[in-house]
Design a protein around this motif. Structure first.
Motif, PDB file in Angstrom:
ATOM      1  N   ARG A  63       0.832  -1.207   0.000  1.00  0.00           N
ATOM      2  CA  ARG A  63       0.000   0.000   0.000  1.00  0.00           C
ATOM      3  C   ARG A  63       0.871   1.265   0.000  1.00  0.00           C
ATOM      4  NH1 ARG A  63      -2.919  -3.413   3.338  1.00  0.00           N
ATOM      5  NH2 ARG A  63      -2.119  -2.469   5.263  1.00  0.00           N
ATOM      6  N   ALA A  64       1.936   1.264   0.807  1.00  0.00           N
ATOM      7  CA  ALA A  64       2.834   2.425   0.869  1.00  0.00           C
ATOM      8  C   ALA A  64       3.518   2.648  -0.476  1.00  0.00           C
ATOM      9  CB  ALA A  64       3.867   2.229   1.970  1.00  0.00           C
ATOM     10  N   THR A  65       3.895   1.562  -1.140  1.00  0.00           N
ATOM     11  CA  THR A  65       4.560   1.671  -2.439  1.00  0.00           C
ATOM     12  C   THR A  65       3.606   2.229  -3.484  1.00  0.00           C
ATOM     13  OG1 THR A  65       5.998  -0.181  -1.885  1.00  0.00           O
ATOM     14  CG2 THR A  65       5.803   0.372  -4.219  1.00  0.00           C
ATOM     15  N   ALA A  66       2.392   1.703  -3.519  1.00  0.00           N
ATOM     16  CA  ALA A  66       1.403   2.180  -4.491  1.00  0.00           C
ATOM     17  C   ALA A  66       1.092   3.658  -4.245  1.00  0.00           C
ATOM     18  CB  ALA A  66       0.130   1.342  -4.403  1.00  0.00           C
ATOM     19  N   ALA A  67       0.973   4.052  -2.984  1.00  0.00           N
ATOM     20  CA  ALA A  67       0.698   5.456  -2.667  1.00  0.00           C
ATOM     21  C   ALA A  67       1.862   6.341  -3.112  1.00  0.00           C
ATOM     22  CB  ALA A  67       0.436   5.613  -1.169  1.00  0.00           C
ATOM     23  N   ALA A  68       3.088   5.901  -2.853  1.00  0.00           N
ATOM     24  CA  ALA A  68       4.266   6.687  -3.238  1.00  0.00           C
ATOM     25  C   ALA A  68       4.371   6.818  -4.755  1.00  0.00           C
ATOM     26  CB  ALA A  68       5.533   6.045  -2.674  1.00  0.00           C
ATOM     27  N   MET A  69       3.968   5.772  -5.467  1.00  0.00           N
ATOM     28  CA  MET A  69       4.048   5.786  -6.931  1.00  0.00           C
ATOM     29  C   MET A  69       2.793   6.358  -7.567  1.00  0.00           C
ATOM     30  SD  MET A  69       5.810   2.034  -7.419  1.00  0.00           S
ATOM     31  CE  MET A  69       6.106   2.150  -9.177  1.00  0.00           C
ATOM     32  N   LYS A  70       1.774   6.643  -6.735  1.00  0.00           N
ATOM     33  CA  LYS A  70       0.487   7.159  -7.205  1.00  0.00           C
ATOM     34  C   LYS A  70      -0.145   6.234  -8.237  1.00  0.00           C
ATOM     35  CE  LYS A  70       1.502  12.020  -6.308  1.00  0.00           C
ATOM     36  NZ  LYS A  70       2.688  12.040  -5.548  1.00  0.00           N
ATOM     37  N   ILE A  71      -0.156   4.931  -7.881  1.00  0.00           N
ATOM     38  CA  ILE A  71      -0.769   3.920  -8.744  1.00  0.00           C
ATOM     39  C   ILE A  71      -1.731   3.086  -7.898  1.00  0.00           C
ATOM     40  CG2 ILE A  71       1.203   3.820 -10.315  1.00  0.00           C
ATOM     41  CD1 ILE A  71       2.020   1.182  -8.916  1.00  0.00           C
ATOM     42  N   GLU A  72      -2.508   2.262  -8.560  1.00  0.00           N
ATOM     43  CA  GLU A  72      -3.408   1.353  -7.860  1.00  0.00           C
ATOM     44  C   GLU A  72      -2.595   0.330  -7.077  1.00  0.00           C
ATOM     45  OE1 GLU A  72      -6.851   1.259  -7.644  1.00  0.00           O
ATOM     46  OE2 GLU A  72      -6.626   3.260  -8.530  1.00  0.00           O
ATOM     47  N   PRO A  73      -3.055  -0.029  -5.879  1.00  0.00           N
ATOM     48  CA  PRO A  73      -2.323  -1.033  -5.096  1.00  0.00           C
ATOM     49  C   PRO A  73      -2.211  -2.363  -5.851  1.00  0.00           C
ATOM     50  CG  PRO A  73      -3.953   0.061  -3.740  1.00  0.00           C
ATOM     51  CD  PRO A  73      -4.199   0.504  -5.154  1.00  0.00           C
ATOM     52  N   ARG A  74      -1.066  -2.998  -5.686  1.00  0.00           N
ATOM     53  CA  ARG A  74      -0.837  -4.337  -6.238  1.00  0.00           C
ATOM     54  C   ARG A  74       0.188  -5.033  -5.349  1.00  0.00           C
ATOM     55  NH1 ARG A  74       3.795  -5.222  -9.397  1.00  0.00           N
ATOM     56  NH2 ARG A  74       4.946  -3.371 -10.008  1.00  0.00           N
ATOM     57  N   ASP A  75       0.448  -6.276  -5.624  1.00  0.00           N
ATOM     58  CA  ASP A  75       1.392  -7.036  -4.808  1.00  0.00           C
ATOM     59  C   ASP A  75       2.780  -6.951  -5.424  1.00  0.00           C
ATOM     60  OD1 ASP A  75       2.800  -8.749  -3.192  1.00  0.00           O
ATOM     61  OD2 ASP A  75       1.440 -10.447  -3.455  1.00  0.00           O
ATOM     62  N   GLN A 128      12.308   0.964  -1.779  1.00  0.00           N
ATOM     63  CA  GLN A 128      12.544   2.410  -1.733  1.00  0.00           C
ATOM     64  C   GLN A 128      11.381   3.125  -1.054  1.00  0.00           C
ATOM     65  OE1 GLN A 128      15.714   3.367  -2.556  1.00  0.00           O
ATOM     66  NE2 GLN A 128      15.732   1.152  -2.680  1.00  0.00           N
ATOM     67  N   ALA A 129      10.159   2.711  -1.335  1.00  0.00           N
ATOM     68  CA  ALA A 129       8.992   3.305  -0.669  1.00  0.00           C
ATOM     69  C   ALA A 129       9.020   2.997   0.824  1.00  0.00           C
ATOM     70  CB  ALA A 129       7.709   2.783  -1.313  1.00  0.00           C
ATOM     71  N   LEU A 130       9.414   1.795   1.180  1.00  0.00           N
ATOM     72  CA  LEU A 130       9.525   1.426   2.593  1.00  0.00           C
ATOM     73  C   LEU A 130      10.508   2.351   3.299  1.00  0.00           C
ATOM     74  CD1 LEU A 130       9.240  -0.423   5.088  1.00  0.00           C
ATOM     75  CD2 LEU A 130      10.942  -1.934   4.023  1.00  0.00           C
ATOM     76  N   GLY A 131      11.623   2.650   2.663  1.00  0.00           N
ATOM     77  CA  GLY A 131      12.646   3.500   3.258  1.00  0.00           C
ATOM     78  C   GLY A 131      12.165   4.910   3.552  1.00  0.00           C
ATOM     79  N   ARG A 132      11.091   5.330   2.873  1.00  0.00           N
ATOM     80  CA  ARG A 132      10.533   6.661   3.109  1.00  0.00           C
ATOM     81  C   ARG A 132       9.393   6.623   4.127  1.00  0.00           C
ATOM     82  NH1 ARG A 132      11.564   6.601  -2.462  1.00  0.00           N
ATOM     83  NH2 ARG A 132       9.409   6.144  -3.011  1.00  0.00           N
ATOM     84  N   ASN A 133       9.233   5.494   4.807  1.00  0.00           N
ATOM     85  CA  ASN A 133       8.150   5.334   5.772  1.00  0.00           C
ATOM     86  C   ASN A 133       8.733   4.930   7.130  1.00  0.00           C
ATOM     87  OD1 ASN A 133       5.924   4.311   7.272  1.00  0.00           O
ATOM     88  ND2 ASN A 133       4.805   3.935   5.368  1.00  0.00           N
ATOM     89  N   PRO A 134       9.168   5.902   7.944  1.00  0.00           N
ATOM     90  CA  PRO A 134       9.839   5.582   9.208  1.00  0.00           C
ATOM     91  C   PRO A 134       8.994   4.736  10.165  1.00  0.00           C
ATOM     92  CG  PRO A 134       9.767   7.980   8.853  1.00  0.00           C
ATOM     93  CD  PRO A 134       9.071   7.327   7.700  1.00  0.00           C
ATOM     94  N   GLU A 135       7.682   4.947  10.163  1.00  0.00           N
ATOM     95  CA  GLU A 135       6.824   4.164  11.062  1.00  0.00           C
ATOM     96  C   GLU A 135       6.841   2.682  10.682  1.00  0.00           C
ATOM     97  OE1 GLU A 135       5.450   6.846   9.235  1.00  0.00           O
ATOM     98  OE2 GLU A 135       5.859   8.286  10.841  1.00  0.00           O
ATOM     99  N   LEU A 136       6.770   2.417   9.396  1.00  0.00           N
ATOM    100  CA  LEU A 136       6.785   1.038   8.921  1.00  0.00           C
ATOM    101  C   LEU A 136       8.160   0.408   9.136  1.00  0.00           C
ATOM    102  CD1 LEU A 136       5.122  -1.202   7.710  1.00  0.00           C
ATOM    103  CD2 LEU A 136       5.466  -0.201   5.456  1.00  0.00           C
ATOM    104  N   CYS A 137       9.217   1.182   8.933  1.00  0.00           N
ATOM    105  CA  CYS A 137      10.577   0.676   9.212  1.00  0.00           C
ATOM    106  C   CYS A 137      10.703   0.298  10.684  1.00  0.00           C
ATOM    107  CB  CYS A 137      11.627   1.721   8.844  1.00  0.00           C
ATOM    108  SG  CYS A 137      11.903   1.892   7.068  1.00  0.00           S
ATOM    109  N   ALA A 138      10.179   1.141  11.568  1.00  0.00           N
ATOM    110  CA  ALA A 138      10.232   0.849  13.009  1.00  0.00           C
ATOM    111  C   ALA A 138       9.426  -0.403  13.324  1.00  0.00           C
ATOM    112  CB  ALA A 138       9.717   2.043  13.806  1.00  0.00           C
ATOM    113  N   LYS A 139       8.271  -0.539  12.698  1.00  0.00           N
ATOM    114  CA  LYS A 139       7.422  -1.726  12.913  1.00  0.00           C
ATOM    115  C   LYS A 139       8.157  -3.002  12.499  1.00  0.00           C
ATOM    116  CE  LYS A 139       2.827  -1.768  12.139  1.00  0.00           C
ATOM    117  NZ  LYS A 139       1.554  -1.794  11.384  1.00  0.00           N
ATOM    118  N   MET A 140       9.019  -2.883  11.481  1.00  0.00           N
ATOM    119  CA  MET A 140       9.769  -4.040  10.990  1.00  0.00           C
ATOM    120  C   MET A 140      11.047  -4.295  11.785  1.00  0.00           C
ATOM    121  SD  MET A 140       9.354  -3.696   6.890  1.00  0.00           S
ATOM    122  CE  MET A 140      10.392  -5.114   6.602  1.00  0.00           C
TER     123      MET A 140
END
Length: 176
Positions: A63-75, A128-140
C-alpha cells in the motif's frame, strides 16, 4: 547442485504460491549465505537483515509503495510468503557503497535459494517506498540510522521452477 548450475537456473519469479511457505531452516540457510557475501571494507556492522513472513506487513509495504508511486495497489512481492530485506547505514568514507554491499548479500541469497529449490526475485522499488516510511521501518525492527536498500522475495512458483539456461557472455564485454 553445483554453483554454476544454480547461477544458470536462477530466474526472477513473479508468480509465487502464497499458500506454500519456505521452511524456517531453509530460510536460515539462505540468510547465512547472504551473510557470507563480500562487504566493502568488511564493515558488516553497516548492514542489517530483516526476515519478513508477515503478510500483513508485506501488504502494508504494498500500500505504501502504491501510494508513493500514485498507482493502484498491487502485490509488489508477487505473492511470495517471505522476503528478506537488506538495510544499510550509509558510510561517509565510501558514499553509496551500501548499495553494492546489499547487492552482494542479495546475490548470495538468490543463488543459495535457487540451490535449495526456492524460487526468488530481487526487489528494489517497493523497498525504496519502505525507506521513506519511518513508522513502517520501526514496525519491521529496522535499526535506527539504517535504510532499506533491497530485498529478496522467496517462495515457490505457481508455474514451476525454471530450467537451467546455458551460461553465456550476454553483456557487452571486451578483453584487453
Amino acid at each position: 547442485m553445483q554453483t554454476l548450475e544454480s547461477i544458470a537456473k536462477r530466474k526472477s519469479t513473479r508468480d509465487f504460491d502464497p499458500s506454500r511457505s519456505v521452511p524456517d531452516e531453509v530460510v536460515d540457510t539462505i540468510v547465512k549465505a547472504g551473510c557470507q557475501a563480500p562487504i566493502g571494507g568488511n564493515q558488516r556492522d553497516s548492514l542489517h537483515l530483516t526476515v519478513c513472513r508477515s503478510r500483513d506487513i508485506l501488504d502494508e509495504i504494498n500500500r505504501a509503495t502504491a501510494a508513493a508511486m500514485k498507482i493502484e495497489p498491487r502485490d509488489f512481492f508477487y505473492g511470495a510468503p517471505a522476503a528478506v530485506f537488506v538495510s544499510a547505514a550509509p558510510k561517509q568514507m565510501a558514499p553509496s557503497v551500501e548499495y553494492a554491499n546489499a547487492a552482494c548479500v542479495i546475490e548470495n541469497m538468490l543463488i543459495a535459494a535457487t540451490d535449495a529449490g526456492v524460487d526468488n526475485i530481487y526487489l528494489w522499488g517497493a523497498v525504496q517506498a519502505l525507506g521513506r516510511n519511518p513508522e513502517l521501518c520501526a514496525k519491521m525492527g529496522i535499526l535506527e540510522g539504517f535504510k532499506p536498500v533491497s530485498a529478496a522475495a522467496l517462495g515457490y512458483s505457481l508455474s514451476g521452477s525454471p530450467e537451467p539456461r546455458e551460461l553465456s557472455v550476454s553483456l557487452s564485454t571486451n578483453y584487453i
